[in-house]
Motif scaffolding. Structure first.
Motif, PDB file in Angstrom:
ATOM      1  N   GLU A 182       1.236  -1.111  -0.021  1.00 31.39           N
ATOM      2  CA  GLU A 182       0.073  -0.019  -0.102  1.00 31.39           C
ATOM      3  C   GLU A 182       0.510   1.251  -0.064  1.00 31.39           C
ATOM      4  OE1 GLU A 182      -3.431   0.009   3.106  1.00 31.39           O
ATOM      5  OE2 GLU A 182      -3.955  -1.902   1.961  1.00 31.39           O
ATOM      6  N   MET A 183       0.401   1.828  -0.328  1.00 29.62           N
ATOM      7  CA  MET A 183       1.233   3.516  -0.822  1.00 29.62           C
ATOM      8  C   MET A 183       0.039   4.576  -0.490  1.00 29.62           C
ATOM      9  SD  MET A 183       3.421   2.772  -4.130  1.00 29.62           S
ATOM     10  CE  MET A 183       2.606   1.586  -5.025  1.00 29.62           C
ATOM     11  N   ASP A 184       0.513   5.759  -0.034  1.00 28.36           N
ATOM     12  CA  ASP A 184      -0.150   6.378   0.309  1.00 28.36           C
ATOM     13  C   ASP A 184       1.142   8.135   0.667  1.00 28.36           C
ATOM     14  OD1 ASP A 184      -1.903   9.124   0.337  1.00 28.36           O
ATOM     15  OD2 ASP A 184      -2.996   7.751   2.489  1.00 28.36           O
ATOM     16  N   GLY A 185       0.768   9.184   0.846  1.00 24.91           N
ATOM     17  CA  GLY A 185       1.334  10.633   0.978  1.00 24.91           C
ATOM     18  C   GLY A 185       1.038  11.709   1.693  1.00 24.91           C
ATOM     19  N   THR A 186       1.423  12.053   2.426  1.00 27.79           N
ATOM     20  CA  THR A 186       0.877  12.856   3.153  1.00 27.79           C
ATOM     21  C   THR A 186       2.167  14.292   3.861  1.00 27.79           C
ATOM     22  OG1 THR A 186      -0.289  13.259   6.377  1.00 27.79           O
ATOM     23  CG2 THR A 186       2.380  11.722   5.700  1.00 27.79           C
ATOM     24  N   GLY A 187       1.693  14.730   3.848  1.00 27.25           N
ATOM     25  CA  GLY A 187       2.611  16.270   3.860  1.00 27.25           C
ATOM     26  C   GLY A 187       2.875  16.510   5.888  1.00 27.25           C
ATOM     27  N   ILE A 188       3.842  17.868   5.613  1.00 27.47           N
ATOM     28  CA  ILE A 188       4.384  17.572   6.843  1.00 27.47           C
ATOM     29  C   ILE A 188       4.764  19.111   6.957  1.00 27.47           C
ATOM     30  CG2 ILE A 188       5.586  15.166   7.722  1.00 27.47           C
ATOM     31  CD1 ILE A 188       8.480  16.446   6.923  1.00 27.47           C
ATOM     32  N   PRO A 189       5.038  20.102   8.111  1.00 23.90           N
ATOM     33  CA  PRO A 189       5.672  20.937   8.148  1.00 23.90           C
ATOM     34  C   PRO A 189       7.173  21.409   8.141  1.00 23.90           C
ATOM     35  CG  PRO A 189       4.398  20.224   9.997  1.00 23.90           C
ATOM     36  CD  PRO A 189       4.176  19.337   9.173  1.00 23.90           C
ATOM     37  N   VAL A 190       7.370  22.135   6.973  1.00 21.10           N
ATOM     38  CA  VAL A 190       8.812  21.962   6.538  1.00 21.10           C
ATOM     39  C   VAL A 190       9.328  23.465   7.251  1.00 21.10           C
ATOM     40  CG1 VAL A 190       8.647  20.102   5.283  1.00 21.10           C
ATOM     41  CG2 VAL A 190       8.557  22.251   3.694  1.00 21.10           C
ATOM     42  N   THR A 191      10.536  24.000   6.915  1.00 17.63           N
ATOM     43  CA  THR A 191      10.726  24.993   7.342  1.00 17.63           C
ATOM     44  C   THR A 191      10.847  25.793   5.902  1.00 17.63           C
ATOM     45  OG1 THR A 191      12.990  24.584   6.577  1.00 17.63           O
ATOM     46  CG2 THR A 191      12.824  24.112   8.271  1.00 17.63           C
ATOM     47  N   VAL A 192      10.618  27.468   6.043  1.00 21.19           N
ATOM     48  CA  VAL A 192      10.731  28.659   4.565  1.00 21.19           C
ATOM     49  C   VAL A 192      11.507  27.752   3.977  1.00 21.19           C
ATOM     50  CG1 VAL A 192      11.069  30.426   3.609  1.00 21.19           C
ATOM     51  CG2 VAL A 192       9.680  30.109   5.724  1.00 21.19           C
ATOM     52  N   LYS A 193      13.189  27.542   3.963  1.00 20.46           N
ATOM     53  CA  LYS A 193      14.111  27.534   3.340  1.00 20.46           C
ATOM     54  C   LYS A 193      13.492  25.679   2.505  1.00 20.46           C
ATOM     55  CE  LYS A 193      18.924  26.433   2.414  1.00 20.46           C
ATOM     56  NZ  LYS A 193      20.235  26.259   3.152  1.00 20.46           N
ATOM     57  N   GLU A 194      12.690  25.264   2.782  1.00 16.90           N
ATOM     58  CA  GLU A 194      13.351  23.885   1.714  1.00 16.90           C
ATOM     59  C   GLU A 194      11.373  23.657   1.180  1.00 16.90           C
ATOM     60  OE1 GLU A 194      14.563  21.791   1.996  1.00 16.90           O
ATOM     61  OE2 GLU A 194      15.731  20.570   3.796  1.00 16.90           O
ATOM     62  N   ARG A 195      10.870  24.784   1.419  1.00 12.28           N
ATOM     63  CA  ARG A 195       9.675  24.824   0.335  1.00 12.28           C
ATOM     64  C   ARG A 195       9.606  25.809  -0.239  1.00 12.28           C
ATOM     65  NH1 ARG A 195       7.481  26.803   6.162  1.00 12.28           N
ATOM     66  NH2 ARG A 195       6.659  28.485   6.142  1.00 12.28           N
ATOM     67  N   ALA A 196      10.448  26.693   0.100  1.00 18.24           N
ATOM     68  CA  ALA A 196      10.766  28.002  -1.502  1.00 18.24           C
ATOM     69  C   ALA A 196      10.402  27.835  -2.518  1.00 18.24           C
ATOM     70  CB  ALA A 196      12.023  28.584  -1.358  1.00 18.24           C
ATOM     71  N   GLY A 197       9.591  28.433  -3.155  1.00 19.08           N
ATOM     72  CA  GLY A 197       9.660  28.196  -4.952  1.00 19.08           C
ATOM     73  C   GLY A 197       9.199  26.607  -5.261  1.00 19.08           C
ATOM     74  N   ARG A 198       8.622  26.744  -3.627  1.00 22.67           N
ATOM     75  CA  ARG A 198       7.343  25.434  -4.288  1.00 22.67           C
ATOM     76  C   ARG A 198       5.764  25.517  -4.183  1.00 22.67           C
ATOM     77  NH1 ARG A 198      10.049  20.321  -4.151  1.00 22.67           N
ATOM     78  NH2 ARG A 198       8.560  18.923  -3.792  1.00 22.67           N
ATOM     79  N   ALA A 199       5.119  25.539  -5.134  1.00 14.88           N
ATOM     80  CA  ALA A 199       3.708  25.512  -5.390  1.00 14.88           C
ATOM     81  C   ALA A 199       3.075  24.840  -4.790  1.00 14.88           C
ATOM     82  CB  ALA A 199       3.606  25.554  -6.860  1.00 14.88           C
ATOM     83  N   GLY A 200       1.724  25.549  -3.537  1.00 22.56           N
ATOM     84  CA  GLY A 200       0.626  25.192  -2.663  1.00 22.56           C
ATOM     85  C   GLY A 200      -0.393  24.609  -3.948  1.00 22.56           C
ATOM     86  N   LYS A 201      -1.442  24.099  -2.683  1.00 22.07           N
ATOM     87  CA  LYS A 201      -2.596  23.297  -3.168  1.00 22.07           C
ATOM     88  C   LYS A 201      -3.619  24.188  -3.528  1.00 22.07           C
ATOM     89  CE  LYS A 201      -2.072  18.121  -0.271  1.00 22.07           C
ATOM     90  NZ  LYS A 201      -2.724  18.487   1.033  1.00 22.07           N
ATOM     91  N   THR A 202      -3.332  24.874  -2.709  1.00 25.93           N
ATOM     92  CA  THR A 202      -4.316  26.568  -3.283  1.00 25.93           C
ATOM     93  C   THR A 202      -4.048  27.015  -4.345  1.00 25.93           C
ATOM     94  OG1 THR A 202      -4.789  26.275  -1.470  1.00 25.93           O
ATOM     95  CG2 THR A 202      -5.533  28.737  -2.989  1.00 25.93           C
ATOM     96  N   GLU A 203      -4.583  27.056  -5.711  1.00 27.24           N
ATOM     97  CA  GLU A 203      -3.845  28.540  -6.319  1.00 27.24           C
ATOM     98  C   GLU A 203      -3.323  29.580  -6.307  1.00 27.24           C
ATOM     99  OE1 GLU A 203      -4.591  29.094 -11.013  1.00 27.24           O
ATOM    100  OE2 GLU A 203      -6.722  28.603 -10.278  1.00 27.24           O
ATOM    101  N   GLY A 204      -2.120  29.981  -6.682  1.00 27.76           N
ATOM    102  CA  GLY A 204      -1.510  31.214  -6.435  1.00 27.76           C
ATOM    103  C   GLY A 204      -1.009  30.769  -5.102  1.00 27.76           C
TER     104      GLY A 204
END
Length: 434
Positions: A182-204
């Motif tokens: 079985e496989m799945d994915g789940t989000g975890i909170p990361v530092t600002v540096k680790e999420r820089a330039g990545r688009a979120g689930k909500t557009e924009g």
């Protein structure tokens, strides 16, 4: 004991907790003294260890070493060697005891890793002081937890590289009737540096999390009297990491092979409708029965019903029940036809309907639930969804904590190792390597 009896004569009562603490502390001190003598080397050993420069080091003198052990602080003597060529010093005894470059014994390091994998590093520090009488800093708990997790991850990656090169060892396990992935994915909170330039689930909107990919492997050998599948007790093992789907596919494939995938009589892959899951299933587990989680599919119907009939509960329930009946009976083409015939007023709702119709149409063969049930197979991916909560969420989604990718992957490797009942094996392998 003199202190205990003296207090008893004065107060005529026994403070049992105080006595327990006093006796434990005293026994630890006695044990630490004995351990220090046991670890101390005799003077002037004859062996000449190799140096990193390729020459042989010479015995120089005997030096004291402080170490925090499960019995408390211990001091012992060991030989110190000096290379006459590069003038680098070393103590082979440290390497033998697996304490090179650290002030903590292997037992204390494993204790810190255990508490650090379960709770915050500060709470882990408090637990060690309360339960084991060991005084360490929360930073030490963090460093040792992540160091052991990183070491476990390094070993896993070594196995993954072998699997990638098709250097797979023979697996000596009994063949099982049914083997599940079985496989799945789940989000975890990361530092600002680790999420820089990545688009979120909500557009924009920018990303606030990074997705951990989690996989679990388990087996089934029987069904109950009603023909429903029963998961084999203690058969579940986990892998997880913040990484690409391609990297994760190799990780899960390696774990499946280690668990005896090749010898299983029947194989099944379960997951939700995420495209990456089924891409990995096709690539690494060809021939396996593919099953979309029934409850996830039902959720699609009920969420769409809420959008179509927001103010008419009776119609909403009747329409959703009709669609769920088509789903549960495996009549996916009939369900898709119902969706295609809808003519919503708004463009947004029309797009939602089209997306769901595409979802059911794309996964039609993975939704033949009557056929899967007749074979005695699971039709829900509850094991991996529970794993998202226990393996990932319980530790990595704590309030106020933001992870780096390196730190998160270390703790994930540590938790997967412990929850897959391989932590003792890891400790034994470290001991043999030393």
């Amino acid at each position: 004991m003199q202190v205990v009896f003296s207090g008893l004569r004065k107060s005529e009562r026994v403070d049992l907790e105080a006595v327990e603490t006093l006796v434990r502390r005293s026994m630890h001190r006695a044990g630490a003294t004995m351990l220090g003598r046991l670890l101390s080397e005799p003077a002037a050993p004859t062996d000449r260890p190799s140096c990193g420069c390729g020459h042989r080091a010479r015995y120089h003198d005997t030096r004291a070493r402080q170490l925090l052990t499960m019995l408390g602080p211990v001091e012992f003597q060991r030989g110190y060697y000096l290379c006459p060529h590069c003038h680098q010093g070393q103590s082979p005894r440290d390497r033998e005891l697996d304490v090179e470059g650290t002030g903590f014994s292997p037992g204390v390091r494993r204790m810190m890793a255990a508490v650090g994998s379960e709770t915050s590093f500060e709470q882990g520090r408090e637990q060690l002081e309360l339960l084991a009488g060991l005084e360490v800093t929360s930073k030490s708990v963090e460093r040792q937890s992540e160091a052991i997790g990183a070491d476990i991850e390094a070993g896993d990656r070594k196995e993954i590289r072998r699997a990638k090169q098709l250097e797979l060892p023979e697996v000596c396990t009994l063949a099982v009737p049914v083997f599940y992935i079985e496989m799945d994915g789940t989000g975890i909170p990361v530092t600002v540096k680790e999420r820089a330039g990545r688009a979120g689930k909500t557009e924009g909107q920018p990303a606030r999390t990074r997705e951990v990919k989690l996989g679990c492997v388990f087996t089934q050998t029987t069904t109950d009297e009603d023909g429903r599948p029963i998961r084999d007790p203690d058969s579940t093992s986990y892998v997880a990491a913040l990484e690409t789907a391609e990297e994760f596919g190799l990780r899960l494939y390696t774990e499946a092979w280690r668990r005896g995938w090749s010898g299983a009589r029947q194989k099944a892959v379960l997951g939700d409708g995420a495209v990456w899951i089924w891409n990995l299933a096709e690539q690494h587990f060809p021939g396996a029965i593919q099953i979309v989680d029934l409850y996830h599919a039902r959720q699609h119907i009920w969420e769409l019903a809420a959008k179509l009939f927001p103010n008419d509960e009776r119609t909403r329930k009747r329409w959703a029940a009709l669609c769920v009946d088509r789903l549960d009976t495996g009549k996916i083409e009939a369900l898709v036809k119902i969706l295609r015939q809808l003519r919503p007023d708004s463009d947004k709702l029309a797009q939602d309907v089209d997306n769901d119709a595409d979802y059911f149409e794309r996964n039609a063969e993975r939704m033949r639930y009557p056929k899967f049930r007749a074979q005695g197979l699971f039709v829900g991916s509850g094991v991996v969804e529970a794993g998202c909560r226990t393996v990932v969420g319980k530790r990595l989604k704590c309030s106020g904590i933001f992870w780096t990718v390196r730190g998160a992957n270390a703790i994930l490797a540590l938790r997967c190792c412990r929850l897959s009942s391989r932590f003792e094996d890891y400790g034994e392998s470290r001991s043999r390597a030393a």
